[in-house]
Design a protein around this motif. Structure first.
Motif, PDB file in Angstrom:
ATOM      1  N   ARG A 244       0.843  -1.191   0.000  1.00 18.83           N
ATOM      2  CA  ARG A 244       0.000   0.000   0.000  1.00 18.83           C
ATOM      3  C   ARG A 244       0.884   1.250   0.000  1.00 18.83           C
ATOM      4  O   ARG A 244       2.108   1.152   0.036  1.00 18.83           O
ATOM      5  CB  ARG A 244      -0.937  -0.020   1.199  1.00 18.83           C
ATOM      6  N   GLY A 245       0.267   2.424  -0.028  1.00 18.71           N
ATOM      7  CA  GLY A 245       1.045   3.639  -0.156  1.00 18.71           C
ATOM      8  C   GLY A 245       0.909   4.576   1.027  1.00 18.71           C
ATOM      9  O   GLY A 245       0.015   4.450   1.865  1.00 18.71           O
ATOM     10  N   ALA A 246       1.835   5.554   1.074  1.00 21.33           N
ATOM     11  CA  ALA A 246       1.793   6.626   2.064  1.00 21.33           C
ATOM     12  C   ALA A 246       2.194   7.913   1.354  1.00 21.33           C
ATOM     13  O   ALA A 246       3.054   7.894   0.480  1.00 21.33           O
ATOM     14  CB  ALA A 246       2.744   6.345   3.219  1.00 21.33           C
ATOM     15  N   THR A 247       1.573   9.012   1.731  1.00 20.06           N
ATOM     16  CA  THR A 247       1.906  10.293   1.123  1.00 20.06           C
ATOM     17  C   THR A 247       1.866  11.390   2.174  1.00 20.06           C
ATOM     18  O   THR A 247       1.119  11.309   3.148  1.00 20.06           O
ATOM     19  CB  THR A 247       0.953  10.627  -0.047  1.00 20.06           C
ATOM     20  N   THR A 248       2.687  12.416   1.953  1.00 19.33           N
ATOM     21  CA  THR A 248       2.889  13.467   2.951  1.00 19.33           C
ATOM     22  C   THR A 248       2.522  14.830   2.399  1.00 19.33           C
ATOM     23  O   THR A 248       2.821  15.146   1.246  1.00 19.33           O
ATOM     24  CB  THR A 248       4.366  13.480   3.407  1.00 19.33           C
ATOM     25  N   ALA A 249       1.886  15.648   3.238  1.00 19.81           N
ATOM     26  CA  ALA A 249       1.562  17.034   2.884  1.00 19.81           C
ATOM     27  C   ALA A 249       1.971  17.938   4.031  1.00 19.81           C
ATOM     28  O   ALA A 249       1.981  17.532   5.199  1.00 19.81           O
ATOM     29  CB  ALA A 249       0.068  17.187   2.608  1.00 19.81           C
ATOM     30  N   LEU A 250       2.322  19.177   3.700  1.00 20.47           N
ATOM     31  CA  LEU A 250       2.689  20.164   4.705  1.00 20.47           C
ATOM     32  C   LEU A 250       1.460  20.990   5.081  1.00 20.47           C
ATOM     33  O   LEU A 250       0.672  21.379   4.217  1.00 20.47           O
ATOM     34  CB  LEU A 250       3.794  21.060   4.165  1.00 20.47           C
ATOM     35  N   VAL A 251       1.314  21.256   6.373  1.00 20.72           N
ATOM     36  CA  VAL A 251       0.222  22.085   6.887  1.00 20.72           C
ATOM     37  C   VAL A 251       0.787  23.476   7.151  1.00 20.72           C
ATOM     38  O   VAL A 251       1.596  23.646   8.061  1.00 20.72           O
ATOM     39  CB  VAL A 251      -0.359  21.497   8.186  1.00 20.72           C
TER      40      VAL A 251
END
Length: 388
Positions: A244-251
């Motif tokens: 499966r996957g993981a993804t990152t975003a900045l807040v």
């Protein structure tokens, strides 16, 4: 990974500040009064928040407060603008969501871990499982309730993301089933297999309380050879060990509102917040689709963003000591900065709350004017020009 040389118990001769009165670190049960209302800090060890917990926090933030939720520099969550009588009802919500397993230990459950713990194929151990075991061990030890709310545990799973973290007691993987104890940034000669690692970490914390009483934290003598935490770049995607996957975003500036938090809960079964003010979604069947959802929520997925390493204190209207709306100025800076610019922090008073460790370009209100990285200017407009 980069740690200092072997040196047992660095706290024996030096500690990072001594306690002066009561520990005033906010918690989920003891709220902190701010200019915009009361504030609750909810510890989420490893930065882990399930979708159900995110929904519970969003509902609590909207019902009892202003609907704003901040990600802290230790990867915890703060609910802002709460009413004075919110502590009791909020505690009930947190207990039901599994976010308050111990009333006596709720402020000392500070456990830092990689946002990819338990999912990263580069890791030597399951950092997520060890983080959970360490949290249980902390809560089960009555002595450790005496730690300050500033004391920091950590789990480095071998992928290297936390090798330079400012952590008091770190359990660092050195093999597929073995961890080494790192104390105040210094390696020791004490190792254990993963099944006994949590006991190793809590034993060191007990020893610190017994022999270095009166200190907030273990000394972190960070010399020139100390490393730095390696942030996950906004927009980065990882294929987990299970496919499966993981993804990152900045807040931006680490602030979410209740609607954004609910949106995150709809995108993934679990999310991870980090000291870099990022959110990582894990266990995704389609990471690309989740990335589109993150953009729609107003989060940043551009690795070249100027929001990277840009922080600000609570600012005017949220802190009684604040003299400037530094968050508005920092938002303006976020559109002008480059990702390669040095870390930058905007402070509305000389206390400089939230100032990151290490070399930082600092903009600070003073009685003489605004100190824009060593240059005194009259107002925020001039400060923006001075640091551009």
């Amino acid at each position: 990974m980069v740690f200092d040389d072997l040196a047992p118990r660095p706290w024996a001769g030096a500690t990072a500040g001594r306690r002066d009165g009561d520990d005033r670190c906010p918690g989920a049960l003891r709220l902190h009064e701010a200019a915009d209302g009361w504030l609750a800090r909810v510890r989420v060890p490893g930065g882990r928040v399930t979708a159900a917990q995110a929904l519970a926090l969003a509902d609590a933030a909207a019902e009892f407060g202003s609907g704003l939720v901040d990600i802290t520099s230790r990867a915890n969550l703060q609910l802002r603008g709460l009413t004075a009588d919110a502590a009791g009802p909020l505690a009930g919500v947190l207990r039901a969501a599994g976010l308050l397993p111990s009333a006596s230990h709720e402020r000392v459950r500070n456990v830092l871990a990689s946002p990819l713990a338990g999912r990263d194929p580069r890791a030597l151990i399951d950092g997520s499982a060890l983080c959970a075991a360490l949290d249980r061990a902390i809560c089960a030890d009555p002595v450790l309730a005496g730690l300050s709310g500033r004391f920091q545990f950590g789990v480095e799973d071998g992928a290297g993301l936390l090798a330079g973290a400012d952590v008091d007691v770190l359990l660092a993987a050195v093999g597929p089933d073995e961890v080494e104890l790192v104390v105040g940034g210094r390696r020791t000669d004490r190792r254990a297999d993963v099944s006994a690692a949590a006991a190793l970490g809590t034993a060191e914390a007990r020893a610190f309380l017994a022999r270095a009483g009166g200190a907030w934290r273990i000394s972190s003598d960070r010399g020139a050879n100390r490393g730095h935490m390696t942030p996950l770049a906004p927009g980065s995607c990882l294929e987990q060990a299970d496919g499966r996957g993981a993804t990152t975003a900045l807040v931006p500036l680490g602030r979410l509102d209740a609607a954004q938090l609910r949106g995150l809960a709809r995108l993934a079964p679990e999310l991870r917040v980090s000291p870099w003010r990022t959110v990582t979604l894990v266990d995704l069947p389609d990471a690309r689709r989740a990335a589109d959802g993150l953009r729609a929520l107003g989060l940043v997925l551009d690795a070249a963003t100027g929001w990277h390493r840009l922080t600000a204190c609570a600012g005017l209207g949220a802190c009684p000591r604040a003299r400037l709306d530094v968050r508005a100025a920092a938002r303006a800076r976020g559109t002008r900065r480059r990702a390669t610019d040095p870390p930058e922090h905007w402070s509305a008073c000389p206390r400089r709350c939230g100032l990151p460790a290490g070399e930082v370009r600092a903009v600070t209100w003073t009685e003489d004017g605004i100190d824009a990285d060593g240059r005194i200017v009259p107002d925020l407009t001039a400060a923006l020009e001075a640091v551009t």
